[in-house]
Design a protein around this motif. Structure first.
Motif, PDB file in Angstrom:
ATOM      1  N   ASP A  36      31.760  42.634  36.323  1.00 37.64           N
ATOM      2  CA  ASP A  36      33.181  42.326  36.190  1.00 37.64           C
ATOM      3  C   ASP A  36      33.614  41.505  37.414  1.00 37.64           C
ATOM      4  OD1 ASP A  36      35.905  43.297  34.803  1.00 37.64           O
ATOM      5  OD2 ASP A  36      36.149  43.351  36.978  1.00 37.64           O
ATOM      6  N   LYS A  37      34.297  40.391  37.190  1.00 36.88           N
ATOM      7  CA  LYS A  37      34.701  39.526  38.298  1.00 36.88           C
ATOM      8  C   LYS A  37      35.633  40.248  39.265  1.00 36.88           C
ATOM      9  CE  LYS A  37      36.411  35.035  39.581  1.00 36.88           C
ATOM     10  NZ  LYS A  37      36.885  33.726  39.136  1.00 36.88           N
ATOM     11  N   ASN A  38      36.519  41.080  38.737  1.00 42.60           N
ATOM     12  CA  ASN A  38      37.446  41.811  39.605  1.00 42.60           C
ATOM     13  C   ASN A  38      36.711  42.725  40.584  1.00 42.60           C
ATOM     14  OD1 ASN A  38      39.761  40.646  38.472  1.00 42.60           O
ATOM     15  ND2 ASN A  38      39.802  42.155  36.833  1.00 42.60           N
ATOM     16  N   GLU A  39      35.608  43.311  40.139  1.00 39.30           N
ATOM     17  CA  GLU A  39      34.807  44.164  41.032  1.00 39.30           C
ATOM     18  C   GLU A  39      34.164  43.332  42.133  1.00 39.30           C
ATOM     19  OE1 GLU A  39      34.675  47.519  41.075  1.00 39.30           O
ATOM     20  OE2 GLU A  39      36.189  47.411  39.506  1.00 39.30           O
ATOM     21  N   VAL A  41      35.398  40.555  43.362  1.00 39.79           N
ATOM     22  CA  VAL A  41      36.489  40.182  44.268  1.00 39.79           C
ATOM     23  C   VAL A  41      36.847  41.347  45.181  1.00 39.79           C
ATOM     24  CG1 VAL A  41      38.941  39.536  44.357  1.00 39.79           C
ATOM     25  CG2 VAL A  41      37.406  38.400  42.744  1.00 39.79           C
ATOM     26  N   LYS A  42      36.878  42.562  44.642  1.00 36.82           N
ATOM     27  CA  LYS A  42      37.168  43.751  45.470  1.00 36.82           C
ATOM     28  C   LYS A  42      36.108  43.927  46.555  1.00 36.82           C
ATOM     29  CE  LYS A  42      38.382  46.653  41.897  1.00 36.82           C
ATOM     30  NZ  LYS A  42      38.513  48.009  41.319  1.00 36.82           N
TER      31      LYS A  42
END
Length: 79
Positions: A36-39, A41-42
């Motif tokens: 997941d891209k959001n992961e 980024v985090k």
């Protein structure tokens, strides 16, 4: 064997840090692989706070790769 209708393209997000060593070399660190891209980024935000990466924000790269897919087909030379 999987039915064609069951096949789904799977994307992975790879977090790298690239640092120039000199005019001819780079140091590339693979920091994580995420579904997941959001992961990704985090993870990047957290790593930016670590002493090894302070002030080196521009070196972070998140690349999207497809699973079971050749991502670099050109090679080194001119055809």
């Amino acid at each position: 064997m999987k039915n064609k209708s069951d096949f789904r393209m799977t994307k992975l997000f790879v977090l790298y840090h690239v640092e120039e060593v000199d005019d001819f070399r780079e140091r590339v660190k693979t920091l994580g692989v995420f579904d997941d891209k959001n992961e990704a980024v985090k993870a990047k935000r957290l790593l930016m706070l670590k002493s090894d990466f302070l002030g080196k924000d521009e070196g972070f790269l998140i690349d999207c790769l497809e699973l079971n897919h050749t991502n670099w087909k050109e090679g080194y030379g001119i055809n």
